[in-house]
Design a protein around this motif. Structure first.
Motif, PDB file in Angstrom:
ATOM      1  N   ILE A   1     -10.740 -13.351  -1.315  1.00 51.03           N
ATOM      2  CA  ILE A   1     -10.998 -11.978  -1.768  1.00 51.03           C
ATOM      3  C   ILE A   1      -9.702 -11.318  -2.221  1.00 51.03           C
ATOM      4  O   ILE A   1      -9.648 -10.671  -3.275  1.00 51.03           O
ATOM      5  N   ALA A   2      -8.639 -11.480  -1.434  1.00 52.60           N
ATOM      6  CA  ALA A   2      -7.348 -10.866  -1.766  1.00 52.60           C
ATOM      7  C   ALA A   2      -6.795 -11.401  -3.083  1.00 52.60           C
ATOM      8  O   ALA A   2      -6.250 -10.637  -3.892  1.00 52.60           O
TER       9      ALA A   2
ATOM     10  N   VAL B   1      -5.682  -0.507   3.451  1.00 50.02           N
ATOM     11  CA  VAL B   1      -6.312  -0.348   4.766  1.00 50.02           C
ATOM     12  C   VAL B   1      -7.240  -1.523   5.051  1.00 50.02           C
ATOM     13  O   VAL B   1      -7.222  -2.096   6.153  1.00 50.02           O
ATOM     14  N   LEU B   2      -8.045  -1.910   4.069  1.00 50.42           N
ATOM     15  CA  LEU B   2      -8.944  -3.052   4.264  1.00 50.42           C
ATOM     16  C   LEU B   2      -8.155  -4.341   4.491  1.00 50.42           C
ATOM     17  O   LEU B   2      -8.527  -5.172   5.334  1.00 50.42           O
ATOM     18  N   GLY B   3      -7.074  -4.512   3.738  1.00 48.70           N
ATOM     19  CA  GLY B   3      -6.233  -5.691   3.926  1.00 48.70           C
ATOM     20  C   GLY B   3      -5.607  -5.725   5.308  1.00 48.70           C
ATOM     21  O   GLY B   3      -5.581  -6.780   5.975  1.00 48.70           O
ATOM     22  N   LEU B   4      -5.106  -4.588   5.771  1.00 47.54           N
ATOM     23  CA  LEU B   4      -4.503  -4.521   7.097  1.00 47.54           C
ATOM     24  C   LEU B   4      -5.537  -4.812   8.179  1.00 47.54           C
ATOM     25  O   LEU B   4      -5.258  -5.566   9.127  1.00 47.54           O
ATOM     26  N   LEU B   5      -6.725  -4.271   8.028  1.00 42.56           N
ATOM     27  CA  LEU B   5      -7.793  -4.579   8.989  1.00 42.56           C
ATOM     28  C   LEU B   5      -8.123  -6.073   8.975  1.00 42.56           C
ATOM     29  O   LEU B   5      -8.380  -6.671  10.026  1.00 42.56           O
TER      30      LEU B   5
ATOM     31  N   ILE C   1      -7.419   4.082  -4.599  1.00 42.03           N
ATOM     32  CA  ILE C   1      -7.855   2.679  -4.662  1.00 42.03           C
ATOM     33  C   ILE C   1      -6.873   1.780  -3.928  1.00 42.03           C
ATOM     34  O   ILE C   1      -7.273   0.946  -3.098  1.00 42.03           O
ATOM     35  N   LEU C   2      -5.583   1.934  -4.212  1.00 47.50           N
ATOM     36  CA  LEU C   2      -4.571   1.082  -3.576  1.00 47.50           C
ATOM     37  C   LEU C   2      -4.487   1.322  -2.072  1.00 47.50           C
ATOM     38  O   LEU C   2      -4.281   0.379  -1.304  1.00 47.50           O
ATOM     39  N   SER C   3      -4.681   2.562  -1.639  1.00 43.44           N
ATOM     40  CA  SER C   3      -4.669   2.858  -0.207  1.00 43.44           C
ATOM     41  C   SER C   3      -5.868   2.220   0.482  1.00 43.44           C
ATOM     42  O   SER C   3      -5.743   1.662   1.582  1.00 43.44           O
TER      43      SER C   3
ATOM     44  N   ALA D   1       0.811  -1.214   0.000  1.00 41.57           N
ATOM     45  CA  ALA D   1       0.000   0.000   0.000  1.00 41.57           C
ATOM     46  C   ALA D   1       0.847   1.267   0.000  1.00 41.57           C
ATOM     47  O   ALA D   1       0.485   2.263  -0.626  1.00 41.57           O
ATOM     48  N   VAL D   2       1.981   1.227   0.672  1.00 38.70           N
ATOM     49  CA  VAL D   2       2.797   2.437   0.837  1.00 38.70           C
ATOM     50  C   VAL D   2       3.720   2.678  -0.350  1.00 38.70           C
ATOM     51  O   VAL D   2       3.971   3.832  -0.708  1.00 38.70           O
ATOM     52  N   TYR D   3       4.205   1.623  -0.989  1.00 39.07           N
ATOM     53  CA  TYR D   3       5.160   1.801  -2.081  1.00 39.07           C
ATOM     54  C   TYR D   3       4.657   2.761  -3.169  1.00 39.07           C
ATOM     55  O   TYR D   3       5.384   3.676  -3.560  1.00 39.07           O
TER      56      TYR D   3
END
Length: 130
Positions: free
Chosen positions: A84-85, A54-58, A48-50, A12-14
């Protein structure tokens, strides 16, 4: 699971750190776009990527909590989130835009796969702790 959470943060951060990867990809697919249109497209991709990050981290943190708390539904949750991922990562790698090229630049697309690998390892190697 914490490795997967870390990989999700990296994915997400890259793009936020190196916007040029997205900008160059958009510029290559749409050479007639001006800098304003490219910036708008990059901003949309970053949003979108952020959001995915965030959803992935949650998902990772929620699944880790559920596993640690001994919830019976933790493993099915992990498997469902993995499915889903994988769908999101495959879409990022394969969906084509109107230029005929994949919509998401390859590097950020492949970075979306890394948390899926950790998720697969977590689901396959799952063992109940008691």
């Amino acid at each position: 699971m914490y490795v997967g959470a870390g990989l999700t943060v990296v994915a997400a951060v890259y793009p936020l750190i190196d916007r040029s990867v997205l900008a160059d990809h958009i510029k290559a697919g749409y050479p007639a776009y001006g800098s304003g249109a490219i910036d708008s497209a990059v901003t949309a991709y970053l949003a979108i990527l952020s959001t995915i990050g965030v959803l992935g981290l949650l998902g990772w943190l929620g699944t880790a909590w559920a596993a640690r708390a001994g919830k019976r539904w933790a493993r099915p949750l992990a498997a469902g989130l993995l499915a889903i991922a994988v769908c999101v990562a495959v879409a990022g790698l394969t969906v084509r835009d109107t230029s005929g090229d994949v919509g998401l630049a390859p590097l950020p697309g492949w970075l979306q796969v890394l948390p899926c690998v950790a998720g697969l390892a977590a689901v396959v190697l799952w063992r109940r702790t008691e």
